[in-house]
Write a protein that holds these residues in place. Sequence first.
Motif: not given
Length: 86
Positions: A27-28, A31
């Motif tokens: 997810w990071i 992003s």
Amino acid sequence: MWLLIVGLVAIGLKYFEVGFFAGLSWWIVLSPFPAAMVWWAFADWSGYTARRAMERDDARKQARIDRQRDALGLTTRARGAARRKP
């Protein structure tokens, strides 16, 4: 554009488990892509993109005019140049 490059580099580093990026969540790592979409939406909404395109076109047009004037020998002197006495 920079956000896309950062995102692609981060994906590569995460995929090959290089250093710090090996422990990050996907997810990071992913992003920067939604951030790029938000930036493009804002740039289009605010008129930033159109303004930059018009500035680039105006600069290209002025450069073409200047080249044509130089080729014809129609360059203008500075305002103070005609008033100076030798």
